[in-house]
Each structure stands twice: as structure tokens, then as C-alpha cells.
Design an enzyme around this catalytic site. Structure first.
Site: not given
Length: 260
Positions: A134, A231
Site C-alpha cells: 500500500e 477506512e
């Protein structure tokens, strides 16, 4: 990040009660792993994503892979995380590479991170799992080693393992580079998971500058068939109150019986 007003192990049932049939979570460092397994089973949810231990995140850690002094800490966590993943049926694990270590060359840190990811990916392959990489923003997270999509993609490819893929975080990449839809289209074959939050406040969609109606439609149009994880930090009130933007039918995978 959601249901943060409840103890961690209670959040699985809260998510299920809101209509979600899958969840994702960071490494549950302070909770019993058996308790996590029980909570997943009792809530009847799938685990779409699990993070390897990324260190003390409230203190600023964002992964352990690039620090020679913490190499063993990461490697000790990998078999534990993979066993938990196997037991709860999770096939994607996120490996944050870390914030730059002072007085150590960037190339050396990336090489160490690469070795650690390859080592983890070889073990993950034994249970049919992917290790995800990520890119995250440096505005809030300090000098994280991979802060743009191209850099994360190049790193993932350089590991040389078919089960090393990308986690694309819409919030982080809006902060760092924008051009979300085109970037997702360019890297779609490598993207195994997507996370969303609005920018710049990291609240729920509709609280910032991103046109999620367009973006989510474009992701579907491109043929992405993975999960989209929420998120974000609710901008006000409870997580339940922050979900007004998302109809119930959009909160879970389509089931054969037609229920959301």
C-alpha cells in the site's frame, strides 16, 4: 477505524448488524487471537483483509519491513498472522513497508523491505494468500517509503512473486497525487483491494472533495471484482449514523438468495 466506540472484539457483530458481510482490520496486537476467531465466526462475516503487525501505529510506526533492528519482529509475526488468516479464511494480508529510518540509505531500506515481502509471500502462497503493498500519504504519516501508486507498483513487481499485489487507498492517493480513476484503470490488473475515505478530512464519502458517485461507478465499469473497504473516521456521531450515504444493498456482496 469504524465502530471505534466499542471494544475491538465487539465491532464484528456491529458491522454485521449494519448489513456488512465482510470486514477488514489492522493487526489486533492487544486482543486474543482466539477471541478474534470467535468474534468473526459469531458475527458470520468474511475477513476481506488483515494487516500484518505494523508496530505501534499511534506512536507513528507504519510497518517494520525496512528497519534492520525490527526485521525479526516482522518475521516473528508472519507465521502467526498467516495462521490467523488461515483459521478465519482471509486470503489477503497488507504489509506496510515502513517510515524511512534515519542514517540508513533509502535503497538499502527498500531492499530489506523487498526481502521481507518475498519471504512473507513465499509462506503466504502455501495457504493461497496474497501479500498486499500500500502507498500511503506522507502528509500525515511522515516519510513513508512508498507514497505514490507508481512507486508501490514498481516495488511490488520488483519482489518477483505472483502473490504480491497492490492495495489502492483512495484517500491516501487523493492526498498525494489525485487522478484517481485514471490511476486505478492503469493499475487495475495489480489491484487486489481498494479502501476509501473522503479527502481531506478522512471522513465518510460526501464529506470532502471526492466524487464517489463517479469513482465507484467507474471502478465497477472497469470490471474490478474485489472488495471496497471503508477506512474512514465518521465525521460526527456513531459509525451507524455515518452510513447514511451507503444504502443497505451496497454494504455486502450479492448472495445467491438475493439478500444483500
Amino acid at each position: 477505524m469504524l465502530f471505534a466506540d466499542a471494544p475491538f472484539l465487539d465491532r464484528f457483530a456491529r458491522a454485521a448488524a449494519c448489513g456488512f458481510d465482510a470486514v477488514e482490520f489492522w493487526w489486533p496486537a492487544s486482543d486474543s487471537l482466539a477471541g478474534v476467531e470467535d468474534a468473526v465466526r459469531d458475527a458470520g462475516v468474511e475477513v476481506a483483509l488483515l494487516n500484518f503487525d505494523a508496530g505501534d501505529m499511534p506512536a507513528g510506526d507504519r510497518g517494520l519491513l525496512n528497519d534492520p533492528a525490527r526485521r525479526q519482529e516482522f518475521r516473528d509475526n508472519v507465521p502467526v498472522a498467516l495462521e490467523l488468516a488461515r483459521r478465519i479464511g482471509c486470503t489477503r494480508l497488507n504489509a506496510l513497508v515502513g517510515v524511512e529510518v534515519p542514517d540508513l540509505g533509502r535503497a538499502e531500506q527498500l531492499e530489506l523491505a523487498r526481502e521481507n515481502v518475498a519471504w512473507a509471500a513465499d509462506q503466504a502462497a502455501a495457504i493461497g494468500a496474497d501479500v498486499l503493498i500500500e502507498a500511503i500519504n506522507t502528509i500525515e504519516n511522515g516519510p513513508y517509503l512508498l507514497s505514490r501508486t507508481d512507486a508501490a507498483a514498481d516495488f511490488a513487481r520488483s519482489v518477483g512473486r505472483a502473490n504480491v499485489r497492490l492495495l489502492y487507498d483512495v484517500y491516501h492517493m487523493q492526498r498525494m497525487e489525485g487522478n484517481l480513476a485514471a490511476t486505478i484503470a492503469e493499475h487495475l490488473p495489480d489491484i487486489a483491494h481498494i479502501q476509501i475515505a473522503d479527502s481531506p478530512g478522512r471522513g465518510e464519502p460526501g464529506t470532502g472533495e471526492i466524487d464517489f458517485g463517479f469513482l465507484l461507478a467507474r471502478i465497477e465499469e472497469l470490471g474490478y471484482d474485489g472488495w471496497v473497504g471503508l477506512e474512514y473516521r465518521p465525521s460526527h456521531g456513531s459509525t451507524e449514523e455515518s452510513l447514511d450515504w451507503l444504502p443497505l444493498e451496497g454494504r455486502g456482496a450479492a448472495r445467491a438468495d438475493g439478500r444483500p
